[in-house]
Enzyme design. Structure first.
Site, mmCIF file in Angstrom:
data_model
loop_
_atom_site.group_PDB
_atom_site.id
_atom_site.type_symbol
_atom_site.label_atom_id
_atom_site.label_comp_id
_atom_site.label_asym_id
_atom_site.label_seq_id
_atom_site.Cartn_x
_atom_site.Cartn_y
_atom_site.Cartn_z
ATOM 1 N N SER A 14 32.225 40.587 31.031
ATOM 2 C CA SER A 14 32.815 40.011 32.346
ATOM 3 C C SER A 14 31.480 40.213 33.323
ATOM 4 C CB SER A 14 33.767 41.037 32.932
ATOM 5 O OG SER A 14 34.795 40.981 31.935
ATOM 6 N N LEU A 15 30.262 39.955 32.945
ATOM 7 C CA LEU A 15 29.227 39.928 33.632
ATOM 8 C C LEU A 15 28.923 38.796 34.425
ATOM 9 C CD1 LEU A 15 26.142 41.359 31.754
ATOM 10 C CD2 LEU A 15 27.020 42.457 33.790
ATOM 11 N N GLY A 16 29.782 37.563 33.772
ATOM 12 C CA GLY A 16 29.552 36.323 34.614
ATOM 13 C C GLY A 16 28.830 35.237 33.982
ATOM 14 N N GLU A 148 32.904 39.402 15.939
ATOM 15 C CA GLU A 148 33.538 38.367 15.918
ATOM 16 C C GLU A 148 32.212 37.038 16.372
ATOM 17 O OE1 GLU A 148 36.687 41.093 17.477
ATOM 18 O OE2 GLU A 148 34.651 40.795 17.957
ATOM 19 N N THR A 190 19.617 47.221 28.948
ATOM 20 C CA THR A 190 18.867 45.990 28.534
ATOM 21 C C THR A 190 17.955 46.119 27.038
ATOM 22 O OG1 THR A 190 19.275 45.426 30.874
ATOM 23 C CG2 THR A 190 17.608 44.013 29.575
ATOM 24 N N CYS A 380 54.173 23.550 39.851
ATOM 25 C CA CYS A 380 54.860 23.592 38.573
ATOM 26 C C CYS A 380 56.164 24.558 38.771
ATOM 27 C CB CYS A 380 53.826 24.355 37.625
ATOM 28 S SG CYS A 380 54.279 24.001 35.817
ATOM 29 N N MET A 383 57.487 24.755 41.974
ATOM 30 C CA MET A 383 58.479 23.373 42.407
ATOM 31 C C MET A 383 59.724 23.449 42.017
ATOM 32 S SD MET A 383 57.934 19.600 41.250
ATOM 33 C CE MET A 383 59.340 18.600 40.998
ATOM 34 N N HIS A 515 49.335 20.342 38.366
ATOM 35 C CA HIS A 515 48.456 21.447 38.822
ATOM 36 C C HIS A 515 47.213 20.998 39.389
ATOM 37 C CE1 HIS A 515 50.153 25.077 36.743
ATOM 38 N NE2 HIS A 515 50.660 24.217 35.842
ATOM 39 N N GLU A 517 45.301 22.500 41.550
ATOM 40 C CA GLU A 517 43.939 23.152 41.886
ATOM 41 C C GLU A 517 43.012 23.032 40.550
ATOM 42 O OE1 GLU A 517 47.189 25.596 38.929
ATOM 43 O OE2 GLU A 517 47.077 24.061 40.449
#
Length: 543
Positions: A14-16, A148, A190, A380, A383, A515, A517
């Site tokens: 999750s560092l981007g 993996e 690192t 979706c 609605m 959708h 968005e």
């Protein structure tokens, strides 16, 4: 011939990496290069379509109906280039393809192995269809050291040798944690991450170091020395105040210059970043603010609504206002009055979702918006719940419900069993598989002339939007609902599937089965989100 940039991650997840890849793609694009971004996911699922939003986050749907990783949303929003099913692959898909070919006898009796068969399949995917691109950016999911991911790392190691010299580089995204008690950034994580990469034959060309502060010159020299990279290739990836500032931050740090230098390309001119600068000026200097309540099911996991959050931000950019989000778990309304939670907001948005949990709360939110004349946007599932609310409280069908929740005498919403994709009929049954069986991808919708939604789309009578659903509003109730003010202003071209509903005597109440968005961009906000936020601005002056 295309040049390849492989983006890997280390130290923590999750560092981007997806955002970094998208920002680098935008920078290269701003220099006039044609880019393509692809995501390689090491998990064994065929796609994320059946994965829990709490584990995976949003499923991003492409025009051609692929259920993909949310990073492809970043790629589209930053480059404006529509992604396809050929831009995302998983270990599951690779293994499925290999085993299918093995059963056919394509391997002529050979023993199927990770090397060369799996790695060759990964390389074939990476190299396919890139002839008209200058740069192909490939993000490898997960972090270095994950078991993996080993076939993917091996494949990109081989590719650098397969390609002509100077046609592939490795960018490694890592974390420099600051330890308050020591008062310094730590480089050891690192160093170990790069050591792990080098142990499998990959030497990073560029280190992209996530940090919340400036990297001291001594630490930069240390990273260059122990990680075997040029000091200029240690790039400071400082935290930004919003994600659309990342391209400018990375350019200021020298990322795009260093990438071109690694390929031996002399930059012709600086990137054209005025558009990004203008967007950030609007974000940082809004002329007002609105509060939007998101009444959802997965509010504890914001990544489940990633494209939605960004599309609302784009609506704010279009209207020069800051959009504050009030996250409300829809279950709280099931035994509580909705009013105390919603009286202060300027707009209510009920997003997509699946299952009965929280559905009654969403119905209450739709009723509050209708009766109090608060702007309402149902997407979706949102609605569908608005239609059920109208059936119960306007038409008087007290048993109105969805067959998704179980048997009902009044199926306002039911399972789709067949629909048209172009000229071909697609069929599904309740007994079929869950994965890959929804109505997925871009489909056309016909808009009624004079409707509010047609006006929002600039007077268009036909649009194309992306879908992801297996239940649909039952048109058998259409006439009764319209008699009570709920207008079906958008239908599929054959008139069978409702796509849009609206109240014309309401300041802004629209439900869409698709959708929107997924197609919103910072430079091209989706018209529905721009209009919704505009209505919220008007509402904010009334509250």
């Amino acid at each position: 011939m295309a040049r390849y940039i492989f983006i890997t991650g280390g130290v923590v997840s999750s560092l981007g990496k997806g955002l970094a890849s998208a920002a680098l793609g935008a920078l290269l694009q701003a220099r006039g290069y044609k880019v393509r971004l692809r995501k390689l996911d090491p998990y064994l699922n065929l796609d994320p379509g059946t994965m829990s939003p709490y584990q995976h986050g949003e499923v991003f749907v492409t025009d051609d109906g692929a259920e993909t990783d949310l990073d492809l949303g970043h790629y589209e929003r930053f480059t404006g280039r529509p992604a396809t099913r050929q831009d995302n692959i998983t270990t599951g898909r690779i293994y499925q393809d290999i085993l299918t070919r093995e059963r056919r006898g394509d391997y002529l009796g050979a023993t199927i192995q990770v090397i060369p068969h799996v790695t060759n399949a990964i390389k074939a995917f990476i190299l396919d269809g890139n002839d008209d691109h200058d740069f192909v950016l490939c993000e490898i999911g997960g972090t270095v050291g994950d078991i993996e991911g080993l076939p993917f790392f091996e494949a990109i190691r081989q590719l650098k040798n397969d390609l002509p010299r100077g046609h592939a580089i490795y960018v490694h995204l890592t974390l420099l944690p600051f330890i308050p008690s020591a008062g310094e950034l730590k480089t050891k994580p690192t160093q170990h991450s790069v050591k792990e990469l080098r142990s499998i034959g990959i030497q990073p060309d560029i280190l992209l170091c996530r940090t919340d502060r400036e990297i001291p010159a001594e630490e930069r020299r240390k990273l260059g020395l122990f990680c075997n990279v040029r000091e200029s290739a240690v790039i400071e990836a400082r935290d930004a105040d919003n994600i659309y500032a990342v391209p400018e931050v990375y350019h200021a740090a020298g990322l795009d210059d260093e990438v071109l230098a690694a390929f031996g390309i002399e930059p012709a001119a600086p990137p054209a970043l005025k558009g990004w600068h203008d967007i950030n000026e609007r974000i940082r200097n809004p002329e007002g603010a609105v509060t939007i309540a998101i009444v959802g099911k997965y509010t504890g996991m914001k990544d489940a609504y990633k494209s939605l959050i960004e599309a609302l931000s784009h609506g704010g950019i279009a209207n020069k206002v800051k959009v504050n989000l009030d996250w409300i778990e829809s279950e709280v309304f099931e035994n509580e009055d909705a009013a105390p939670f919603l009286e202060h907001v300027d707009g209510i948005l009920v997003p997509g979702g699946f299952g009965q949990r929280g559905a009654e709360g969403k119905i209450k939110a739709a009723r509050f918006a209708r009766e109090r004349h608060v702007p309402y946007f149902g997407i979706c599932f949102g609605m569908q719940m608005a239609v059920i609310e109208a059936a119960r409280n306007l038409v008087g069908i007290s048993d109105a419900n969805s067959t998704e929740f179980g048997p009902t005498r009044e199926p306002l919403v039911g399972l789709m069993t067949e629909w048209l994709r172009g000229s071909e009929l697609e069929k599904r049954s309740k007994a079929g598989d869950l994965g890959g069986t929804m109505r997925l991808g871009a489909y056309p919708a016909m808009l009624k002339r004079g409707s509010r939604v047609s006006g929002i789309y600039g007077g268009a009578v036909e649009i194309s939007e992306r879908h992801r659903h297996r239940y649909e509003v039952n048109t058998a109730y259409k006439d009764r609902l319209e008699q009570h003010g709920l207008r079906f202003s958008g239908l599929s071209p054959d008139g069978v599937l409702p796509e849009i509903v609206e109240y014309q005597d309401h300041p802004w109440f629209i439900g869409v089965q698709y959708h929107p968005e997924l197609k919103s961009r910072p430079f091209e906000p989706h018209p529905l989100f721009a209009s919704f936020i505009q209505a919220a601005v008007v509402q904010s002056r009334l509250v």
